[in-house]
Design a protein around this motif. Structure first.
Motif, PDB file in Angstrom:
ATOM      1  N   ILE A 168      48.305  39.618  25.861  1.00 53.92           N
ATOM      2  CA  ILE A 168      47.057  40.358  25.366  1.00 53.92           C
ATOM      3  C   ILE A 168      46.839  41.619  26.000  1.00 53.92           C
ATOM      4  O   ILE A 168      47.277  41.971  27.082  1.00 53.92           O
ATOM      5  CB  ILE A 168      45.997  39.465  25.344  1.00 53.92           C
ATOM      6  CG1 ILE A 168      45.520  39.196  26.890  1.00 53.92           C
ATOM      7  CG2 ILE A 168      46.235  38.028  24.632  1.00 53.92           C
ATOM      8  CD1 ILE A 168      44.166  38.472  27.061  1.00 53.92           C
ATOM      9  N   GLN A 209      41.617  33.750  35.684  1.00 56.01           N
ATOM     10  CA  GLN A 209      40.393  34.471  35.114  1.00 56.01           C
ATOM     11  C   GLN A 209      39.242  33.718  35.350  1.00 56.01           C
ATOM     12  O   GLN A 209      38.287  34.014  35.672  1.00 56.01           O
ATOM     13  CB  GLN A 209      40.426  34.530  33.476  1.00 56.01           C
ATOM     14  CG  GLN A 209      39.497  35.031  32.721  1.00 56.01           C
ATOM     15  CD  GLN A 209      39.437  34.790  31.128  1.00 56.01           C
ATOM     16  OE1 GLN A 209      39.662  33.648  30.730  1.00 56.01           O
ATOM     17  NE2 GLN A 209      39.507  35.925  30.592  1.00 56.01           N
ATOM     18  N   GLU A 210      39.264  32.100  35.250  1.00 55.37           N
ATOM     19  CA  GLU A 210      38.376  31.399  35.366  1.00 55.37           C
ATOM     20  C   GLU A 210      37.654  31.393  36.900  1.00 55.37           C
ATOM     21  O   GLU A 210      36.673  31.554  37.257  1.00 55.37           O
ATOM     22  CB  GLU A 210      38.404  29.781  35.185  1.00 55.37           C
ATOM     23  CG  GLU A 210      37.380  28.916  35.401  1.00 55.37           C
ATOM     24  CD  GLU A 210      37.733  27.624  35.137  1.00 55.37           C
ATOM     25  OE1 GLU A 210      36.531  26.669  35.446  1.00 55.37           O
ATOM     26  OE2 GLU A 210      38.810  27.259  34.734  1.00 55.37           O
ATOM     27  N   ILE A 235      44.902  31.903  32.789  1.00 51.49           N
ATOM     28  CA  ILE A 235      43.802  31.204  32.302  1.00 51.49           C
ATOM     29  C   ILE A 235      42.888  30.593  33.635  1.00 51.49           C
ATOM     30  O   ILE A 235      41.678  31.043  33.796  1.00 51.49           O
ATOM     31  CB  ILE A 235      43.881  30.121  31.414  1.00 51.49           C
ATOM     32  CG1 ILE A 235      44.323  30.690  30.182  1.00 51.49           C
ATOM     33  CG2 ILE A 235      42.545  29.477  31.140  1.00 51.49           C
ATOM     34  CD1 ILE A 235      43.611  31.647  29.206  1.00 51.49           C
ATOM     35  N   TYR A 259      37.714  39.828  31.871  1.00 50.82           N
ATOM     36  CA  TYR A 259      37.447  40.152  30.319  1.00 50.82           C
ATOM     37  C   TYR A 259      38.431  39.368  29.443  1.00 50.82           C
ATOM     38  O   TYR A 259      39.304  38.794  29.878  1.00 50.82           O
ATOM     39  CB  TYR A 259      37.427  41.429  30.166  1.00 50.82           C
ATOM     40  CG  TYR A 259      36.405  42.237  30.880  1.00 50.82           C
ATOM     41  CD1 TYR A 259      35.192  42.272  30.793  1.00 50.82           C
ATOM     42  CD2 TYR A 259      37.252  43.319  31.617  1.00 50.82           C
ATOM     43  CE1 TYR A 259      34.651  43.064  31.352  1.00 50.82           C
ATOM     44  CE2 TYR A 259      36.403  44.243  32.324  1.00 50.82           C
ATOM     45  CZ  TYR A 259      35.212  43.942  32.459  1.00 50.82           C
ATOM     46  OH  TYR A 259      34.346  45.070  33.107  1.00 50.82           O
ATOM     47  N   ASP A 260      37.817  39.201  28.155  1.00 51.98           N
ATOM     48  CA  ASP A 260      38.673  38.712  26.931  1.00 51.98           C
ATOM     49  C   ASP A 260      39.567  39.833  26.585  1.00 51.98           C
ATOM     50  O   ASP A 260      39.182  40.839  26.964  1.00 51.98           O
ATOM     51  CB  ASP A 260      37.883  37.819  26.058  1.00 51.98           C
ATOM     52  CG  ASP A 260      37.022  36.605  26.411  1.00 51.98           C
ATOM     53  OD1 ASP A 260      37.861  35.684  27.231  1.00 51.98           O
ATOM     54  OD2 ASP A 260      35.955  36.372  26.134  1.00 51.98           O
ATOM     55  N   GLU A 261      40.355  39.531  25.682  1.00 48.07           N
ATOM     56  CA  GLU A 261      41.293  40.751  25.040  1.00 48.07           C
ATOM     57  C   GLU A 261      40.206  42.036  24.688  1.00 48.07           C
ATOM     58  O   GLU A 261      39.246  41.843  23.986  1.00 48.07           O
ATOM     59  CB  GLU A 261      41.928  40.090  24.049  1.00 48.07           C
ATOM     60  CG  GLU A 261      43.047  41.108  23.458  1.00 48.07           C
ATOM     61  CD  GLU A 261      43.657  40.420  22.388  1.00 48.07           C
ATOM     62  OE1 GLU A 261      44.619  41.228  21.772  1.00 48.07           O
ATOM     63  OE2 GLU A 261      43.516  39.096  21.952  1.00 48.07           O
ATOM     64  N   ASP A 313      30.850  43.298  28.857  1.00 43.39           N
ATOM     65  CA  ASP A 313      31.590  42.456  28.061  1.00 43.39           C
ATOM     66  C   ASP A 313      31.823  41.205  28.925  1.00 43.39           C
ATOM     67  O   ASP A 313      32.278  40.262  28.516  1.00 43.39           O
ATOM     68  CB  ASP A 313      33.221  43.078  27.873  1.00 43.39           C
ATOM     69  CG  ASP A 313      33.044  44.212  26.566  1.00 43.39           C
ATOM     70  OD1 ASP A 313      31.941  44.016  25.970  1.00 43.39           O
ATOM     71  OD2 ASP A 313      33.906  45.039  26.708  1.00 43.39           O
ATOM     72  N   PHE A 314      31.605  41.043  30.212  1.00 41.62           N
ATOM     73  CA  PHE A 314      31.580  39.791  30.924  1.00 41.62           C
ATOM     74  C   PHE A 314      30.392  39.811  31.990  1.00 41.62           C
ATOM     75  O   PHE A 314      30.038  40.775  32.427  1.00 41.62           O
ATOM     76  CB  PHE A 314      32.818  39.413  31.647  1.00 41.62           C
ATOM     77  CG  PHE A 314      32.325  38.336  32.744  1.00 41.62           C
ATOM     78  CD1 PHE A 314      32.142  37.042  32.042  1.00 41.62           C
ATOM     79  CD2 PHE A 314      32.541  38.479  34.196  1.00 41.62           C
ATOM     80  CE1 PHE A 314      32.147  36.026  33.093  1.00 41.62           C
ATOM     81  CE2 PHE A 314      32.309  37.295  34.988  1.00 41.62           C
ATOM     82  CZ  PHE A 314      32.208  36.203  34.444  1.00 41.62           C
ATOM     83  N   LEU A 325      37.273  48.069  27.124  1.00 44.27           N
ATOM     84  CA  LEU A 325      36.434  46.948  27.951  1.00 44.27           C
ATOM     85  C   LEU A 325      35.169  47.726  28.876  1.00 44.27           C
ATOM     86  O   LEU A 325      35.829  48.457  29.619  1.00 44.27           O
ATOM     87  CB  LEU A 325      37.188  45.930  28.641  1.00 44.27           C
ATOM     88  CG  LEU A 325      38.137  45.136  27.817  1.00 44.27           C
ATOM     89  CD1 LEU A 325      39.325  44.560  28.727  1.00 44.27           C
ATOM     90  CD2 LEU A 325      37.414  44.083  26.836  1.00 44.27           C
ATOM     91  N   ARG A 333      35.881  34.862  37.470  1.00 42.35           N
ATOM     92  CA  ARG A 333      34.618  34.805  36.716  1.00 42.35           C
ATOM     93  C   ARG A 333      33.626  33.925  37.765  1.00 42.35           C
ATOM     94  O   ARG A 333      32.451  34.466  37.824  1.00 42.35           O
ATOM     95  CB  ARG A 333      34.708  34.209  35.442  1.00 42.35           C
ATOM     96  CG  ARG A 333      35.451  34.913  34.589  1.00 42.35           C
ATOM     97  CD  ARG A 333      35.690  34.481  32.970  1.00 42.35           C
ATOM     98  NE  ARG A 333      35.862  35.479  31.850  1.00 42.35           N
ATOM     99  CZ  ARG A 333      35.923  35.048  30.573  1.00 42.35           C
ATOM    100  NH1 ARG A 333      35.863  33.697  30.237  1.00 42.35           N
ATOM    101  NH2 ARG A 333      36.268  35.923  29.849  1.00 42.35           N
ATOM    102  N   LEU A 372      44.515  43.908  27.883  1.00 40.81           N
ATOM    103  CA  LEU A 372      43.430  43.961  28.891  1.00 40.81           C
ATOM    104  C   LEU A 372      43.227  45.313  29.780  1.00 40.81           C
ATOM    105  O   LEU A 372      43.659  45.693  30.785  1.00 40.81           O
ATOM    106  CB  LEU A 372      43.608  42.729  30.184  1.00 40.81           C
ATOM    107  CG  LEU A 372      43.134  41.468  29.894  1.00 40.81           C
ATOM    108  CD1 LEU A 372      43.827  40.522  30.806  1.00 40.81           C
ATOM    109  CD2 LEU A 372      41.671  41.382  29.372  1.00 40.81           C
TER     110      LEU A 372
END
Length: 294
Positions: free
Chosen positions: A260, A136-137, A133, A103-105, A113-114, A109, A140, A262
């Motif tokens: 951030i 996360q990628e 980062i 997820y983003d910040e 959201d994703f 959540l 995902r 999460l």
């Protein structure tokens, strides 16, 4: 479920899940690089493979079939694609251990959201996914491969930070030790929120979703969140100590420092009949566990 493959399975949540499966009479196969010893003896079958080596994956899996595959060790969409290609349609269900990091910040959540079903996949080896980062990628894209290409039902379980007796990462213990020893802690955002799940809850949840007819992404964890500031304050009160922050935010940096918030809600899991340890009780349990350490 009569047979299960665990990609991983020798540490932490995977180890607990193996025991649960064995207790239910499931034939369990663990697939690892063969570098870490386990205590399962002849109760499990073993495959040796390296997720970064396509040839080893395909050779290990080419003639196998499983009712459920539990994937604990995927850090690249290439790796999940190779498992799908090696097993083809000889998988009954694929349970992927994912993360809140997809997820983003945010602090509440939810699964929507994703959406991995509409994520553009770019295939790269795991060494090219660098830092938070990159992580996360990678997760995902791995989820996206499963929902867009898998020939079987898929569940992607999105965990927050996992804690428990068998936590080899010692991330929670880091904070208790720092307060006990008076070591200043570095953080880039002391107010960012994050969550927890107990390793026993995590393993039990994976088993339950595998046995159910549920499909899709699902958040799992104790309902609630905490910041580094709140966590240190609670530890300090329990230990009757004080705590401080390092002048340089990168010095003795908290392993929970994401920069951030999460933090996810587990409302879907609850409405689906799943329950987890109460959040405050879990935090206090972990403090008590580590405060007695030398």
């Amino acid at each position: 479920m009569k047979s299960a493959l665990l990609l991983g399975g020798t540490q932490f949540v995977g180890k607990r899940l193996v025991e649960l499966l064995l207790n239910q009479g499931v034939t369990v196969t663990i697939a690892t690089r063969g570098r870490a010893a386990d205590d399962f003896g002849d109760r499990v079958l073993r495959l040796k493979l390296d997720r970064t080596d396509e040839k080893s994956v395909k050779e290990a899996l080419h003639d196998k079939s499983y009712d459920v595959v539990f994937d604990h060790t995927c850090y690249s969409p290439v790796e999940v694609r190779e498992v799908l290609e090696a097993l083809d349609e000889r998988i009954g269900k694929y349970v992927f251990i994912s993360t809140v990091a997809v997820y983003d910040e945010g602090e509440q959540l939810v699964e929507q959201d994703f959406d991995p079903r509409h994520f553009d996949i770019h295939y790269k080896p795991r060494q090219e996914y660098v830092g938070m980062i990159g992580y996360q990628e990678a997760k995902r894209a791995s989820e996206a491969v499963l929902y867009q290409q898998a020939p079987c039902p898929v569940v992607t379980v999105r965990f927050p930070f996992v804690v428990g007796l068998d936590d080899y990462t010692e991330r929670f213990a880091f904070h208790v030790r720092a307060v006990k020893q008076g070591n200043p802690i570095g953080t880039t955002n002391r107010n960012a929120k994050f969550g927890f799940i107990d390793s026993a809850d995590a393993a039990a949840f994976l088993l339950k979703v595998a046995q159910s007819d549920f499909e899709g992404p699902i958040n799992a964890g104790s309902e609630g969140s905490i910041s580094i500031d709140e966590l240190l304050d609670r530890i300090a009160k329990r230990l009757e100590k004080s705590y401080s922050y390092a002048e340089d935010e990168m010095t003795n940096r908290s392993p929970y420092d994401l920069g951030i918030s999460l933090a996810q809600t587990t409302a879907l899991a609850h409405t689906s009949g799943y329950h987890f340890k109460q959040f405050d009780a879990l935090v206090d349990e972990q403090i008590a566990l580590h405060r007695s350490e030398k």
